[in-house]
Write a protein that holds these residues in place. Structure first.
Motif, PDB file in Angstrom:
ATOM      1  N   ASP A 162      87.987  18.606  63.820  1.00 35.43           N
ATOM      2  CA  ASP A 162      89.272  19.307  63.732  1.00 35.43           C
ATOM      3  C   ASP A 162      89.438  19.982  62.379  1.00 35.43           C
ATOM      4  O   ASP A 162      89.315  19.347  61.336  1.00 35.43           O
ATOM      5  CB  ASP A 162      90.422  18.328  63.988  1.00 35.43           C
ATOM      6  CG  ASP A 162      90.392  17.769  65.399  1.00 35.43           C
ATOM      7  OD1 ASP A 162      90.091  18.542  66.322  1.00 35.43           O
ATOM      8  OD2 ASP A 162      90.661  16.568  65.573  1.00 35.43           O
ATOM      9  N   GLY A 163      89.679  21.279  62.413  1.00 42.08           N
ATOM     10  CA  GLY A 163      89.852  22.046  61.186  1.00 42.08           C
ATOM     11  C   GLY A 163      88.556  22.589  60.617  1.00 42.08           C
ATOM     12  O   GLY A 163      88.576  23.426  59.727  1.00 42.08           O
ATOM     13  N   CYS A 204      85.354  22.635  62.975  1.00 44.51           N
ATOM     14  CA  CYS A 204      84.713  23.216  64.169  1.00 44.51           C
ATOM     15  C   CYS A 204      85.736  23.757  65.169  1.00 44.51           C
ATOM     16  O   CYS A 204      85.490  24.764  65.819  1.00 44.51           O
ATOM     17  CB  CYS A 204      83.855  22.168  64.859  1.00 44.51           C
ATOM     18  SG  CYS A 204      82.421  21.646  63.895  1.00 44.51           S
ATOM     19  N   PHE A 205      86.862  23.077  65.287  1.00 44.82           N
ATOM     20  CA  PHE A 205      87.873  23.455  66.275  1.00 44.82           C
ATOM     21  C   PHE A 205      89.237  23.665  65.628  1.00 44.82           C
ATOM     22  O   PHE A 205      89.581  22.993  64.655  1.00 44.82           O
ATOM     23  CB  PHE A 205      88.008  22.363  67.352  1.00 44.82           C
ATOM     24  CG  PHE A 205      86.811  22.259  68.241  1.00 44.82           C
ATOM     25  CD1 PHE A 205      86.657  23.096  69.327  1.00 44.82           C
ATOM     26  CD2 PHE A 205      85.823  21.321  67.978  1.00 44.82           C
ATOM     27  CE1 PHE A 205      85.543  23.008  70.144  1.00 44.82           C
ATOM     28  CE2 PHE A 205      84.703  21.215  68.791  1.00 44.82           C
ATOM     29  CZ  PHE A 205      84.564  22.074  69.875  1.00 44.82           C
ATOM     30  N   ASP A 206      90.016  24.567  66.209  1.00 38.09           N
ATOM     31  CA  ASP A 206      91.390  24.807  65.778  1.00 38.09           C
ATOM     32  C   ASP A 206      92.288  23.825  66.529  1.00 38.09           C
ATOM     33  O   ASP A 206      92.618  24.039  67.695  1.00 38.09           O
ATOM     34  CB  ASP A 206      91.799  26.249  66.077  1.00 38.09           C
ATOM     35  CG  ASP A 206      93.200  26.567  65.584  1.00 38.09           C
ATOM     36  OD1 ASP A 206      93.850  25.683  64.984  1.00 38.09           O
ATOM     37  OD2 ASP A 206      93.653  27.709  65.815  1.00 38.09           O
ATOM     38  N   SER A 207      92.669  22.761  65.862  1.00 42.69           N
ATOM     39  CA  SER A 207      93.498  21.727  66.485  1.00 42.69           C
ATOM     40  C   SER A 207      94.982  21.938  66.231  1.00 42.69           C
ATOM     41  O   SER A 207      95.815  21.222  66.803  1.00 42.69           O
ATOM     42  CB  SER A 207      93.082  20.349  65.972  1.00 42.69           C
ATOM     43  OG  SER A 207      93.245  20.291  64.565  1.00 42.69           O
ATOM     44  N   ILE A 208      95.347  22.912  65.423  1.00 46.32           N
ATOM     45  CA  ILE A 208      96.758  23.111  65.075  1.00 46.32           C
ATOM     46  C   ILE A 208      97.631  23.375  66.307  1.00 46.32           C
ATOM     47  O   ILE A 208      98.692  22.751  66.447  1.00 46.32           O
ATOM     48  CB  ILE A 208      96.913  24.202  64.003  1.00 46.32           C
ATOM     49  CG1 ILE A 208      96.294  23.697  62.695  1.00 46.32           C
ATOM     50  CG2 ILE A 208      98.381  24.588  63.805  1.00 46.32           C
ATOM     51  CD1 ILE A 208      96.196  24.718  61.592  1.00 46.32           C
ATOM     52  N   ASP A 227      91.387  22.820  72.880  1.00 55.41           N
ATOM     53  CA  ASP A 227      91.066  23.293  71.529  1.00 55.41           C
ATOM     54  C   ASP A 227      90.000  24.384  71.595  1.00 55.41           C
ATOM     55  O   ASP A 227      89.004  24.245  72.309  1.00 55.41           O
ATOM     56  CB  ASP A 227      90.528  22.161  70.648  1.00 55.41           C
ATOM     57  CG  ASP A 227      91.591  21.168  70.223  1.00 55.41           C
ATOM     58  OD1 ASP A 227      92.781  21.381  70.517  1.00 55.41           O
ATOM     59  OD2 ASP A 227      91.214  20.161  69.597  1.00 55.41           O
ATOM     60  N   LEU A 245      86.580  27.375  66.065  1.00 59.24           N
ATOM     61  CA  LEU A 245      86.824  28.317  64.977  1.00 59.24           C
ATOM     62  C   LEU A 245      85.680  29.328  64.954  1.00 59.24           C
ATOM     63  O   LEU A 245      84.525  28.990  65.282  1.00 59.24           O
ATOM     64  CB  LEU A 245      86.939  27.575  63.646  1.00 59.24           C
ATOM     65  CG  LEU A 245      88.191  26.681  63.539  1.00 59.24           C
ATOM     66  CD1 LEU A 245      88.099  25.768  62.336  1.00 59.24           C
ATOM     67  CD2 LEU A 245      89.447  27.530  63.478  1.00 59.24           C
ATOM     68  N   ASP A 259      87.625  19.248  56.452  1.00 56.20           N
ATOM     69  CA  ASP A 259      88.746  20.039  55.926  1.00 56.20           C
ATOM     70  C   ASP A 259      89.678  19.265  55.001  1.00 56.20           C
ATOM     71  O   ASP A 259      90.384  19.865  54.209  1.00 56.20           O
ATOM     72  CB  ASP A 259      89.533  20.700  57.056  1.00 56.20           C
ATOM     73  CG  ASP A 259      90.235  19.712  57.957  1.00 56.20           C
ATOM     74  OD1 ASP A 259      89.688  18.628  58.216  1.00 56.20           O
ATOM     75  OD2 ASP A 259      91.336  20.047  58.434  1.00 56.20           O
ATOM     76  N   TYR A 272      92.625  17.631  55.123  1.00 56.43           N
ATOM     77  CA  TYR A 272      94.045  17.973  55.118  1.00 56.43           C
ATOM     78  C   TYR A 272      94.893  16.952  54.358  1.00 56.43           C
ATOM     79  O   TYR A 272      95.932  17.276  53.814  1.00 56.43           O
ATOM     80  CB  TYR A 272      94.564  18.113  56.552  1.00 56.43           C
ATOM     81  CG  TYR A 272      94.609  16.794  57.283  1.00 56.43           C
ATOM     82  CD1 TYR A 272      95.758  16.026  57.263  1.00 56.43           C
ATOM     83  CD2 TYR A 272      93.493  16.286  57.939  1.00 56.43           C
ATOM     84  CE1 TYR A 272      95.796  14.794  57.890  1.00 56.43           C
ATOM     85  CE2 TYR A 272      93.524  15.065  58.563  1.00 56.43           C
ATOM     86  CZ  TYR A 272      94.682  14.326  58.538  1.00 56.43           C
ATOM     87  OH  TYR A 272      94.720  13.107  59.145  1.00 56.43           O
ATOM     88  N   THR A 321      84.720  23.749  54.020  1.00 56.53           N
ATOM     89  CA  THR A 321      84.366  24.751  55.025  1.00 56.53           C
ATOM     90  C   THR A 321      82.851  24.947  55.081  1.00 56.53           C
ATOM     91  O   THR A 321      82.126  24.591  54.137  1.00 56.53           O
ATOM     92  CB  THR A 321      84.995  26.118  54.700  1.00 56.53           C
ATOM     93  OG1 THR A 321      84.423  26.596  53.475  1.00 56.53           O
ATOM     94  CG2 THR A 321      86.521  26.031  54.576  1.00 56.53           C
TER      95      THR A 321
END
Length: 161
Positions: A9-10, A12-16, A43, A46, A123, A125, A143
């Motif tokens: 999450d963040g 490989c994939f956009d989890s937002i 998801d 990215l 990422d 967060y 990244t």
């Protein structure tokens, strides 16, 4: 073999969008819903992430280390395959484990000490993962772009005759 840890999450994939959909009326994330197969399967990758994992696997062993719960293992594995990510092991938290990501990921890494971890792309967060990786002697990158600019990557690209 030298191994690179890659978060999902963040990275490989956009989890937002998923996390936004899973907020309740008070703005708190409903983690049971957020880790459901139905939600996780939506998801999207990215841009460039799948290609980056395949590029890295040409030079290193890859392991995915995620804070996702095993509750969504089927959709996670399905998404990695559907979007053509490197086909590598995925380490996940147990469905009952509610500890913070840095605690869960540290435990996985410590249990896999036989692997030669040379980098982590995560990422971060929370701000807690970089110090955790560094305390274990693992360089951290937020990244793929940061990783590809690093000496770790550049050393693999030098021609030796």
């Amino acid at each position: 073999m030298k191994t690179v840890i890659i978060d999902l999450d963040g990275v490989c994939f956009d989890s937002i969008p998923r996390l936004e959909r899973c907020k309740d009326e008070t703005g708190q994330i409903n983690w049971d819903r957020a880790f459901s197969d139905a939600e996780v399967s939506g998801d999207l990758p990215l841009v460039g992430a799948a290609e980056a994992t395949r590029k890295i696997e040409n030079e290193f062993m890859v392991i995915y280390l995620t804070g996702r719960s095993t509750k969504c293992m089927l959709s996670t594995i399905g998404s990695l395959g559907r979007y053509n990510f490197a086909n590598k092991p995925v380490m996940m938290r147990m469905s009952y484990d509610t500890r913070p990501d840095d605690k869960v990921k540290r435990e996985h890494i410590e249990n896999l000490k036989v692997w030669n971890f040379v980098a982590a792309i995560d990422d971060d967060y929370s701000g807690k993962l970089k110090p955790m990786y560094e305390s274990l002697g693992i360089p951290h990158f937020c990244t793929f772009e940061e990783f590809f600019q690093s000496a770790i990557w550049k050393e693999t690209q030098e021609c030796t005759y």
